[in-house]
Design an enzyme around this catalytic site. Structure first.
Site, PDB file in Angstrom:
ATOM      1  N   SER A 130       0.847  -1.195   0.000  1.00  0.00           N
ATOM      2  CA  SER A 130       0.000   0.000   0.000  1.00  0.00           C
ATOM      3  C   SER A 130       0.877   1.237   0.000  1.00  0.00           C
ATOM      4  O   SER A 130       2.008   1.220   0.503  1.00  0.00           O
ATOM      5  CB  SER A 130      -0.900   0.023   1.240  1.00  0.00           C
ATOM      6  OG  SER A 130      -1.566   1.270   1.377  1.00  0.00           O
ATOM      7  N   TYR A 141      -1.787  -0.473  10.451  1.00  0.00           N
ATOM      8  CA  TYR A 141      -1.948  -0.748   9.028  1.00  0.00           C
ATOM      9  C   TYR A 141      -0.711  -0.324   8.246  1.00  0.00           C
ATOM     10  O   TYR A 141      -0.165  -1.102   7.450  1.00  0.00           O
ATOM     11  CB  TYR A 141      -3.193  -0.042   8.494  1.00  0.00           C
ATOM     12  CG  TYR A 141      -3.487  -0.389   7.051  1.00  0.00           C
ATOM     13  CD1 TYR A 141      -4.087  -1.600   6.728  1.00  0.00           C
ATOM     14  CD2 TYR A 141      -3.147   0.481   6.017  1.00  0.00           C
ATOM     15  CE1 TYR A 141      -4.353  -1.939   5.407  1.00  0.00           C
ATOM     16  CE2 TYR A 141      -3.400   0.155   4.696  1.00  0.00           C
ATOM     17  CZ  TYR A 141      -4.001  -1.058   4.400  1.00  0.00           C
ATOM     18  OH  TYR A 141      -4.250  -1.391   3.089  1.00  0.00           O
TER      19      TYR A 141
END
Length: 241
Positions: A130, A141
């Protein structure tokens, strides 16, 4: 006919990428937790699609399931590790799930995929990281995705040292319209999952090592890596302690 396995194919990027691969002539193994959704996808793409339930929160069982899927499909040319979870402002239990799936589960799948391709002598491993990997805007995350990118780089260096024809691709998507991002109001340059999947496939076809999806996110990546902490803190909406 080439064969691919997409881990995390029950929705979002994985779902769309499996469809693209099927259109491009691949037999596709669909792997993930939600069997009902994958069965729906199998019926849509037809051909020799195979469905296998894998739960990355139980890595030992997931690795055995992947071994069985590899054996069932025969020679597999491409493995995509797309599974991941994320939450907005997660509590500790949610953070543990993020780390279990995005770190331990990811590594369990990527490690076995590389082991398989080294034994085979050729193949492609694709990991979906990501743009969040570049800074710590979402602690668990972002940290989990940074791990994924560095882990993939380590695997790539390993196959380079061994001199085997195994390509390792790190995909860093920006904002993509998926069930995981549904309801967010802070997104921009949002790509559809289908558009993201098409660009990922092009990177696979060209045997790239790294790609931002969509391509315009290269500019944001450069900016994110260049920003001093004080500006990152302001962007995160929190005061510097």
């Amino acid at each position: 006919m080439p064969r691919a396995i997409v881990i995390g194919s029950s929705s979002g990027i994985g779902w769309s990428l499996a469809r693209v691969l099927a259109r491009e002539g691949y037999d596709v193994g669909l792997a993930g937790r939600r069997v009902e959704q994958m069965e729906e996808l199998r019926r849509e793409i037809g051909g020799r699609a195979v469905v296998r339930r894998l739960d990355l929160t139980v890595p030992t069982e997931a690795r055995q399931g992947l071994r069985e899927l590899l054996e069932e499909m025969g020679d597999v040319d491409l493995i995509v590790v797309n599974s991941g979870v994320g939450y907005s402002d997660p509590d500790w239990e949610q953070e543990k799930e993020i780390l279990a799936v995005n770190v331990v589960g990811f590594a369990a799948m990527a490690n076995l995929a590389l082991e398989y391709f080294i034994g085979r002598g050729v193949g492609q491993l694709v990991g979906i990281s990501s743009i969040s990997a570049l800074r710590g805007l979402a602690a668990a995350y972002s940290g989990s995705k940074a791990f994924a990118s560095i882990y993939l780089e380590g695997l790539r260096l390993k196959v380079d040292r061994l001199g085997v024809d195994v390509q390792v691709l790190d995909v860093k998507p920006g904002f993509v319209a998926t069930p995981m991002t549904a309801g967010r109001t802070d997104m921009f340059w949002v790509a559809s999952a289908d558009r993201a999947a098409r660009q990922i496939y092009q990177a696979i076809r060209k045997r790239r090592r790294h790609v931002y999806v969509t391509r315009r996110w290269r500019l944001i990546a450069w900016m994110m890596k260049s920003l001093p902490y004080s500006l990152v803190a302001r962007l995160s909406g929190k005061r510097r302690s």
